[in-house]
Enzyme design. Structure first.
Site, PDB file in Angstrom:
ATOM      1  N   TYR A  75       0.849  -1.203   0.000  1.00  0.00           N
ATOM      2  CA  TYR A  75       0.000   0.000   0.000  1.00  0.00           C
ATOM      3  C   TYR A  75       0.886   1.256   0.000  1.00  0.00           C
ATOM      4  O   TYR A  75       0.648   2.207  -0.772  1.00  0.00           O
ATOM      5  CB  TYR A  75      -0.941   0.006   1.209  1.00  0.00           C
ATOM      6  CG  TYR A  75      -1.741   1.288   1.321  1.00  0.00           C
ATOM      7  CD1 TYR A  75      -2.756   1.565   0.400  1.00  0.00           C
ATOM      8  CD2 TYR A  75      -1.460   2.238   2.304  1.00  0.00           C
ATOM      9  CE1 TYR A  75      -3.476   2.757   0.461  1.00  0.00           C
ATOM     10  CE2 TYR A  75      -2.183   3.428   2.372  1.00  0.00           C
ATOM     11  CZ  TYR A  75      -3.181   3.681   1.460  1.00  0.00           C
ATOM     12  OH  TYR A  75      -3.888   4.858   1.519  1.00  0.00           O
TER      13      TYR A  75
ATOM     14  N   LYS B  29       1.223   4.494  -2.704  1.00  0.00           N
ATOM     15  CA  LYS B  29       1.074   5.924  -2.409  1.00  0.00           C
ATOM     16  C   LYS B  29       2.383   6.690  -2.707  1.00  0.00           C
ATOM     17  O   LYS B  29       2.352   7.879  -3.012  1.00  0.00           O
ATOM     18  CB  LYS B  29       0.602   6.122  -0.965  1.00  0.00           C
ATOM     19  CG  LYS B  29      -0.842   5.634  -0.757  1.00  0.00           C
ATOM     20  CD  LYS B  29      -1.831   6.412  -1.627  1.00  0.00           C
ATOM     21  CE  LYS B  29      -3.232   5.854  -1.580  1.00  0.00           C
ATOM     22  NZ  LYS B  29      -4.210   6.646  -2.350  1.00  0.00           N
TER      23      LYS B  29
HETATM   24  P1  NDP Z   1     -13.265   4.203   1.601  1.00  0.00           P
HETATM   25  O1  NDP Z   1     -13.088   2.712   1.607  1.00  0.00           O
HETATM   26  O2  NDP Z   1     -14.260   4.788   2.536  1.00  0.00           O
HETATM   27  O3  NDP Z   1     -13.593   4.716   0.119  1.00  0.00           O
HETATM   28  C1  NDP Z   1     -12.897   4.231  -1.002  1.00  0.00           C
HETATM   29  C2  NDP Z   1     -13.709   4.530  -2.242  1.00  0.00           C
HETATM   30  O4  NDP Z   1     -12.967   4.086  -3.401  1.00  0.00           O
HETATM   31  C3  NDP Z   1     -15.037   3.762  -2.272  1.00  0.00           C
HETATM   32  O5  NDP Z   1     -16.038   4.582  -2.807  1.00  0.00           O
HETATM   33  C4  NDP Z   1     -14.728   2.582  -3.204  1.00  0.00           C
HETATM   34  O6  NDP Z   1     -15.867   2.056  -3.856  1.00  0.00           O
HETATM   35  C5  NDP Z   1     -13.834   3.289  -4.208  1.00  0.00           C
HETATM   36  N1  NDP Z   1     -13.112   2.324  -5.016  1.00  0.00           N
HETATM   37  C6  NDP Z   1     -12.254   1.360  -4.616  1.00  0.00           C
HETATM   38  N2  NDP Z   1     -11.826   0.655  -5.669  1.00  0.00           N
HETATM   39  C7  NDP Z   1     -12.434   1.192  -6.768  1.00  0.00           C
HETATM   40  C8  NDP Z   1     -12.400   0.902  -8.158  1.00  0.00           C
HETATM   41  N3  NDP Z   1     -11.630  -0.090  -8.621  1.00  0.00           N
HETATM   42  N4  NDP Z   1     -13.138   1.650  -8.999  1.00  0.00           N
HETATM   43  C9  NDP Z   1     -13.907   2.658  -8.538  1.00  0.00           C
HETATM   44  N5  NDP Z   1     -13.995   2.980  -7.228  1.00  0.00           N
HETATM   45  C10 NDP Z   1     -13.260   2.240  -6.364  1.00  0.00           C
HETATM   46  O7  NDP Z   1     -11.809   4.770   1.893  1.00  0.00           O
HETATM   47  P2  NDP Z   1     -11.242   6.290   1.945  1.00  0.00           P
HETATM   48  O8  NDP Z   1     -12.293   7.273   1.667  1.00  0.00           O
HETATM   49  O9  NDP Z   1     -10.474   6.396   3.208  1.00  0.00           O
HETATM   50  O10 NDP Z   1     -10.187   6.218   0.747  1.00  0.00           O
HETATM   51  C11 NDP Z   1     -10.167   7.153  -0.318  1.00  0.00           C
HETATM   52  C12 NDP Z   1      -8.729   7.427  -0.702  1.00  0.00           C
HETATM   53  O11 NDP Z   1      -8.060   8.030   0.391  1.00  0.00           O
HETATM   54  C13 NDP Z   1      -7.916   6.178  -1.061  1.00  0.00           C
HETATM   55  O12 NDP Z   1      -7.128   6.461  -2.187  1.00  0.00           O
HETATM   56  C14 NDP Z   1      -7.024   5.964   0.175  1.00  0.00           C
HETATM   57  O13 NDP Z   1      -5.832   5.314  -0.144  1.00  0.00           O
HETATM   58  C15 NDP Z   1      -6.797   7.408   0.583  1.00  0.00           C
HETATM   59  N6  NDP Z   1      -6.374   7.638   1.964  1.00  0.00           N
HETATM   60  C16 NDP Z   1      -7.112   7.134   3.013  1.00  0.00           C
HETATM   61  C17 NDP Z   1      -6.707   7.368   4.304  1.00  0.00           C
HETATM   62  C18 NDP Z   1      -7.420   6.779   5.480  1.00  0.00           C
HETATM   63  O14 NDP Z   1      -6.823   6.669   6.558  1.00  0.00           O
HETATM   64  N7  NDP Z   1      -8.688   6.432   5.367  1.00  0.00           N
HETATM   65  C19 NDP Z   1      -5.511   8.191   4.580  1.00  0.00           C
HETATM   66  C20 NDP Z   1      -4.818   8.659   3.408  1.00  0.00           C
HETATM   67  C21 NDP Z   1      -5.261   8.397   2.157  1.00  0.00           C
HETATM   68  P3  NDP Z   1     -16.588   0.690  -3.340  1.00  0.00           P
HETATM   69  O15 NDP Z   1     -17.523   1.140  -2.253  1.00  0.00           O
HETATM   70  O16 NDP Z   1     -17.255   0.171  -4.567  1.00  0.00           O
HETATM   71  O17 NDP Z   1     -15.491  -0.207  -2.848  1.00  0.00           O
HETATM   72  C1  8X3 Z   2      -3.864   5.772   4.866  1.00  0.00           C
HETATM   73  C2  8X3 Z   2      -3.098   6.307   6.013  1.00  0.00           C
HETATM   74  O1  8X3 Z   2      -1.372   5.640   7.741  1.00  0.00           O
HETATM   75  O2  8X3 Z   2      -3.378   4.270   7.576  1.00  0.00           O
HETATM   76  O3  8X3 Z   2      -3.257   6.124   3.678  1.00  0.00           O
HETATM   77  O4  8X3 Z   2      -1.687   4.156   5.871  1.00  0.00           O
HETATM   78  S1  8X3 Z   2      -2.350   5.011   6.842  1.00  0.00           S
END
Ligand code: NDP
Ligand code: 8X3
Length: 227
Positions: free
Chosen positions: A155, A159
């Site tokens: 992961y 990133k």
């Molecule tokens: P969620 O799981 O709440 O949301 C992820 C979203 O991405 C969902 O709507 C999911 O849809 C969609 N998704 C996943 N795979 C696909 C695909 N192949 N095609 C289209 N849509 C897809 O997680 P977050 O909101 O936390 O994550 C959003 C972004 O933020 C990610 O890139 C994550 O890496 C990043 N991030 C998250 C952090 C955290 O701690 N939460 C911190 C830093 C970055 P579905 O419901 O269909 O799976």
């Molecule tokens: C998600 C933040 O620290 O859980 O990108 O990997 S962490």
């Protein structure tokens, strides 16, 4: 179209959904991507009730499938083709396995979504922005792209790739008015950890014990500020 247009990938949960709500509140027109049609319909219905003058266009596709992305873009009604802001948000992590123990298939899903999906969206949307001489690409990266941690190497590598792709794109666009931003949140309480723990909600909740994580809304505020 009078108002600006934002295309958000992964708009039905967490950070993507919070961005949809924030940009709706601020009067932007929304192109919302999801791969789950019923979840997307529900969100659109709710937003349309709350903001009756808002224009919203569904963008159904899995970002891992470039033929689907292409078809979805080609299928956009003409008034929706001028995208001002692309938020590459769709992404995920599966598992906390060590690099010498995890599943190659799960790693494929992460790499195909977090890196190749983002790249395909960028490749297909940015040329139109260049032609129009305006546009902004916001990539949702992570602090995980700066520092690896136990059980997170793949992961974290995805990133780190988002950071390199953002920096590279910014350089490639230096002679255009386009902007590129990489937002790198720390821990955000969304469905992210439920997916990481393969549906185990209790494990996800336990992870946040004693910590006050960020919210999707916090990140959406930051994305909006950048835009
Ligand atoms: P969620 O799981 O709440 O949301 C992820 C979203 O991405 C969902 O709507 C999911 O849809 C969609 N998704 C996943 N795979 C696909 C695909 N192949 N095609 C289209 N849509 C897809 O997680 P977050 O909101 O936390 O994550 C959003 C972004 O933020 C990610 O890139 C994550 O890496 C990043 N991030 C998250 C952090 C955290 O701690 N939460 C911190 C830093 C970055 P579905 O419901 O269909 O799976
Ligand atoms: C998600 C933040 O620290 O859980 O990108 O990997 S962490």
């Amino acid at each position: 179209m009078d108002n600006k247009v934002v295309l958000i990938t992964g708009a039905t949960s967490g950070i993507g959904e919070a961005c949809a709500r924030k940009f709706a509140k601020e009067g932007w027109n929304l192109i919302l991507n999801a791969r789950n049609a019923s979840k997307l319909e529900k969100l659109i219905e709710e937003l349309e009730m709350e903001y009756p003058t808002l224009k919203i266009c569904p963008f159904l596709c899995d970002v891992r499938n470039r033929e689907q992305i292409k078809a979805a873009l080609e299928g956009l009604p003409s008034e929706w083709t001028e995208i001002d802001l692309l938020i590459n948000n769709a992404g995920l992590v599966i598992g906390v396995d060590k690099e010498f123990e995890g599943s190659l298939d799960e790693w494929d899903i992460m790499i195909d979504t977090n890196i190749k999906g983002l790249l395909a969206m960028t490749r297909l949307v940015v040329p139109g922005m260049i032609e129009r001489g305006r546009g902004h690409i916001v990539n949702i990266g992570s602090i995980a792209g700066d520092a690896a941690y136990p059980g997170g190497s793949v992961y974290c590598a995805t990133k780190a790739a988002v950071k390199a792709l953002s920096d590279g794109l910014r350089i490639d666009l230096v002679d255009t008015p386009l902007r590129v931003t990489n937002i790198k949140p720390g821990m955000v309480e969304t469905n992210f950890l439920v997916v990481r723990y393969r549906g185990d909600k209790e494990a996800a909740d336990n992870f946040y014990k004693g910590i006050r994580p960020l919210t999707g809304e916090d990140v959406a505020e930051t994305v909006y500020f950048a835009a």
